[in-house]
Design a protein around this motif. Structure first.
Motif, mmCIF file in Angstrom:
data_model
loop_
_atom_site.group_PDB
_atom_site.id
_atom_site.type_symbol
_atom_site.label_atom_id
_atom_site.label_comp_id
_atom_site.label_asym_id
_atom_site.label_seq_id
_atom_site.Cartn_x
_atom_site.Cartn_y
_atom_site.Cartn_z
ATOM 1 N N ARG A 1 0.833 -1.219 0.000
ATOM 2 C CA ARG A 1 0.000 0.000 0.000
ATOM 3 C C ARG A 1 0.866 1.267 0.000
ATOM 4 O O ARG A 1 0.571 2.226 -0.712
ATOM 5 C CB ARG A 1 -0.943 0.006 1.206
ATOM 6 N N LEU A 2 1.936 1.269 0.792
ATOM 7 C CA LEU A 2 2.841 2.416 0.829
ATOM 8 C C LEU A 2 3.490 2.618 -0.534
ATOM 9 O O LEU A 2 3.609 3.748 -1.026
ATOM 10 C CB LEU A 2 3.904 2.223 1.913
ATOM 11 N N SER A 3 3.896 1.535 -1.144
ATOM 12 C CA SER A 3 4.496 1.595 -2.467
ATOM 13 C C SER A 3 3.528 2.247 -3.463
ATOM 14 O O SER A 3 3.918 3.091 -4.267
ATOM 15 C CB SER A 3 4.875 0.179 -2.919
ATOM 16 N N TYR B 1 -4.869 -9.077 -12.536
ATOM 17 C CA TYR B 1 -6.314 -9.183 -12.690
ATOM 18 C C TYR B 1 -6.932 -8.001 -11.946
ATOM 19 O O TYR B 1 -6.762 -7.859 -10.728
ATOM 20 C CB TYR B 1 -6.777 -10.529 -12.132
ATOM 21 N N ALA B 2 -7.634 -7.128 -12.669
ATOM 22 C CA ALA B 2 -8.119 -5.861 -12.115
ATOM 23 C C ALA B 2 -8.897 -5.994 -10.801
ATOM 24 O O ALA B 2 -8.634 -5.242 -9.861
ATOM 25 C CB ALA B 2 -8.941 -5.108 -13.162
ATOM 26 N N SER C 1 -7.704 -4.230 -6.298
ATOM 27 C CA SER C 1 -8.348 -3.511 -5.194
ATOM 28 C C SER C 1 -8.153 -4.259 -3.878
ATOM 29 O O SER C 1 -8.063 -3.639 -2.821
ATOM 30 C CB SER C 1 -9.829 -3.281 -5.481
ATOM 31 N N ASP C 2 -8.066 -5.582 -3.930
ATOM 32 C CA ASP C 2 -7.759 -6.361 -2.723
ATOM 33 C C ASP C 2 -6.336 -6.080 -2.250
ATOM 34 O O ASP C 2 -6.094 -5.893 -1.063
ATOM 35 C CB ASP C 2 -7.892 -7.861 -3.002
ATOM 36 N N ARG D 1 -8.807 -10.836 2.155
ATOM 37 C CA ARG D 1 -8.090 -10.008 1.173
ATOM 38 C C ARG D 1 -6.907 -10.768 0.581
ATOM 39 O O ARG D 1 -6.184 -11.466 1.274
ATOM 40 C CB ARG D 1 -7.560 -8.726 1.831
ATOM 41 N N ARG D 2 -6.727 -10.599 -0.719
ATOM 42 C CA ARG D 2 -5.580 -11.189 -1.398
ATOM 43 C C ARG D 2 -4.366 -10.277 -1.212
ATOM 44 O O ARG D 2 -4.506 -9.072 -1.129
ATOM 45 C CB ARG D 2 -5.850 -11.316 -2.898
#
Length: 116
Positions: free
Chosen positions: A34-36, A57-58, A62-63, A73-74
């Protein structure tokens, strides 16, 4: 008719090394991802663009970037880290993994070079 000369477009280099102070902020792998994303080189880039350019895979993107860490969550798969880092413009995830593996400075530099 005279042809106009256009200046050459600037070339974006490969992923840069992220400052170590930023790498230390993330406590988990998902936080590093997420920081990246938050520190991406092109701030207006979308998750859809990331998916298209990095071969992801779009709906899964979001996961990967979801703020919560629910067990459902993936996480970004390891084989997609180089493409993700190439898109965001830095190697923060690889550096975070190297720091967690407690590699020596030389090994970390070599890993960063290999990721580029």
């Amino acid at each position: 008719m005279e042809q106009l000369g256009l200046p050459l477009l600037g070339r974006l280099e490969g992923p840069a090394t992220a400052p170590s102070q930023l790498v230390c902020i993330a406590q988990t792998y998902r936080e590093a991802v997420r920081l990246s994303w938050r520190l991406r080189r092109i701030h207006f880039a979308t998750q859809r663009q990331l998916a298209a350019e990095a071969g992801l895979y779009a709906p899964h993107v979001s996961d990967y970037l979801a703020a919560d860490d629910k067990p459902s969550r993936r996480s970004l798969p390891a084989e997609h880290i180089p493409a993700f880092e190439s898109f965001v413009g830095h190697t923060l995830i690889s550096q975070w993994l190297a720091a967690r593996a407690r590699l020596t400075v030389l090994e970390e530099i070599q890993a960063t070079k290999a990721a580029a």
